[in-house]
Design an enzyme around this catalytic site. Structure first.
Site, short mmCIF file in Angstrom:
data_model
loop_
_atom_site.label_atom_id
_atom_site.label_comp_id
_atom_site.label_asym_id
_atom_site.label_seq_id
_atom_site.Cartn_x
_atom_site.Cartn_y
_atom_site.Cartn_z
N LYS A 120 0.90 -1.21 -0.04
CA LYS A 120 0.01 -0.03 0.04
C LYS A 120 0.84 1.26 -0.05
O LYS A 120 0.53 2.25 -0.72
CB LYS A 120 -0.95 0.09 1.18
CG LYS A 120 -2.08 -0.99 1.02
CD LYS A 120 -3.18 -0.67 1.88
CE LYS A 120 -4.51 -1.66 1.31
NZ LYS A 120 -5.65 -1.49 2.02
N LYS A 144 -10.88 -2.96 -3.70
CA LYS A 144 -11.80 -1.90 -3.70
C LYS A 144 -11.09 -0.52 -4.14
O LYS A 144 -11.76 0.29 -5.01
CB LYS A 144 -12.32 -1.30 -2.20
CG LYS A 144 -12.81 -2.22 -1.35
CD LYS A 144 -13.03 -1.49 0.08
CE LYS A 144 -13.59 -2.54 0.95
NZ LYS A 144 -13.07 -2.42 2.23
N LYS A 179 -5.32 -9.45 -6.45
CA LYS A 179 -6.37 -9.56 -5.51
C LYS A 179 -7.70 -8.74 -6.01
O LYS A 179 -7.36 -7.48 -6.43
CB LYS A 179 -6.04 -9.21 -4.18
CG LYS A 179 -6.91 -9.48 -3.11
CD LYS A 179 -6.44 -9.13 -1.82
CE LYS A 179 -6.66 -7.49 -1.46
NZ LYS A 179 -7.53 -7.22 -0.46
#
Ligand code: AQP
Length: 343
Positions: A114, A209, A206
């Protein structure tokens, strides 16, 4: 020491709730509520580890709550609330920041992914995310945590923190009459056919969102047309489906779609391939679309209905928070005694 079995899990209100969140987490929350006491949390403190627009965050919090309810979580039987209403989560997280070691956090792959290359500019909250997650679970002394595969490493860290707290304070824990362990070592519950749902555009990533492409995911609020279009455009390979599971080994996109079908139909990959082995993707995708629309359509419709009445959703959260505060307050008082604070 024997701890009472208790389930805790959370979902971040970061928008775009998707099929991965449903199959990997929320659908399993629903299944567990009949057998255990469960606490399900909208983890808004986690969400702000990356920027959230203040004008959009309330809707995102209500949307996750609506998804919980629309999927079948009963807020009277379970405790449903948003994290920021129970200050003890952040309070215990601070104590865990003093228990966890830098070296442990440095190994966390989610932070590396991230933060990306711009690590210096990531928030301290993003780095400390796993200690807050440990606090979420352990402030209720929860024993089991249903999550998707991506959260496995964070769960292991929660166990390490619980273990180190128990060891560091063992004398005080005994002196205060809490037996030989204050915190349970929480177990991840990562089961089923869809513990890691992959992007519809790239079988190696993956479903997420934050993916820039809306075609990478099926959102819980997508209508039938959107679901059909996304499945039709999902990446596949030119071969028909294999007749057994071994044939999925080096075919990530096929494996992903078969896994999604299996989880939606409450069967397994072998069962799906018994029915669709050797079928062309066009046939299989049509069947998957029908199934996805049948399962997700009512959820999306119910979410929209619930979201028309934000005050009713807020009342559910306030009620859950009141109950959660009682439990969390008891743990925090005991933790303060164990650590040696005056209260
Ligand atoms: N693709 C997935 N497959 C299976 N389970 C998944 N989960 C998330 N993605 C998948 C599980 O959903 C629960 C809630 O996730 P979260 O909202 O707390 O955080 P996340 O993992 O960061 O969600 P996203 O969608 O991946 O968001 P971004 O884009 O911000 O990274 C968890 O139990 C999680 O395992």
């Amino acid at each position: 020491m024997k701890f009472k079995e208790l389930i805790f899990s959370g979902v971040q209100p970061t928008g775009n709730l998707h099929l991965g969140n449903y199959l990997g987490a929320i659908k399993r929350f629903v299944e567990l509520q009949d057998r255990f006491d469960c606490i399900y949390c909208v983890v808004d403190l986690h969400a702000i580890t990356v920027w959230q627009e203040p004008s959009e965050l309330p809707h995102a919090i209500r949307e996750v709550t609506a998804a919980f309810l629309a999927c079948g979580i009963d807020p009277r039987k379970n405790t449903v609330f948003n994290q920021s209403q129970v200050a003890e989560h952040a309070e215990l997280a601070w104590i865990f920041n003093c228990v966890a070691r830098l070296g442990w956090l440095n190994r966390m792959t989610q932070f590396k992914e991230k933060a990306g290359k711009d690590r210096e500019n990531a928030s301290i909250g993003l780095y400390a995310y796993p200690t807050l997650m440990a606090a979420d679970i352990l402030v209720y002394r929860a024993t089991h945590v249903p999550v998707g595969e991506d959260q496995k490493q964070h769960l292991e860290l929660s166990r390490d923190i619980a273990q180190k707290f128990n060891n560091d304070f063992s004398q005080s824990i005994r002196d205060k009459g809490f037996g030989d362990a204050f915190f349970p070592l929480p177990e991840p519950l990562i089961t089923g056919e869809a513990t890691r749902v992959m992007s519809l555009r790239d079988g190696s990533k993956k479903m997420s969102k934050s993916d820039a492409s809306d075609f990478s995911r099926i959102n819980l609020t997508d209508d039938a047309d959107a679901i059909a279009q996304k499945i039709r455009r999902a990446k596949t390979d030119p071969e028909p489906l294999p007749s057994d599971e071994k044939g999925l080994a080096s075919r990530p996109e096929a494996d992903n779609l078969v896994g999604i079908y299996a989880a939606l139909a409450d069967t397994d990959r072998a069962g799906v391939l018994k029915q669709f082995g050797n079928a062309q993707f066009s046939t299989f995708k049509a069947a998957l679309t029908d199934l996805a629309v049948a399962k997700l359509g009512p959820i999306g419709a119910e979410m929209k209905r619930l979201l028309h009445d934000p005050a009713a959703i807020d009342a559910v959260l306030a009620d859950g928070a009141e109950r959660a505060r009682k439990l969390a307050g008891q743990t925090m008082n005991a933790v303060k005694d164990v650590v040696g604070f005056v209260r």
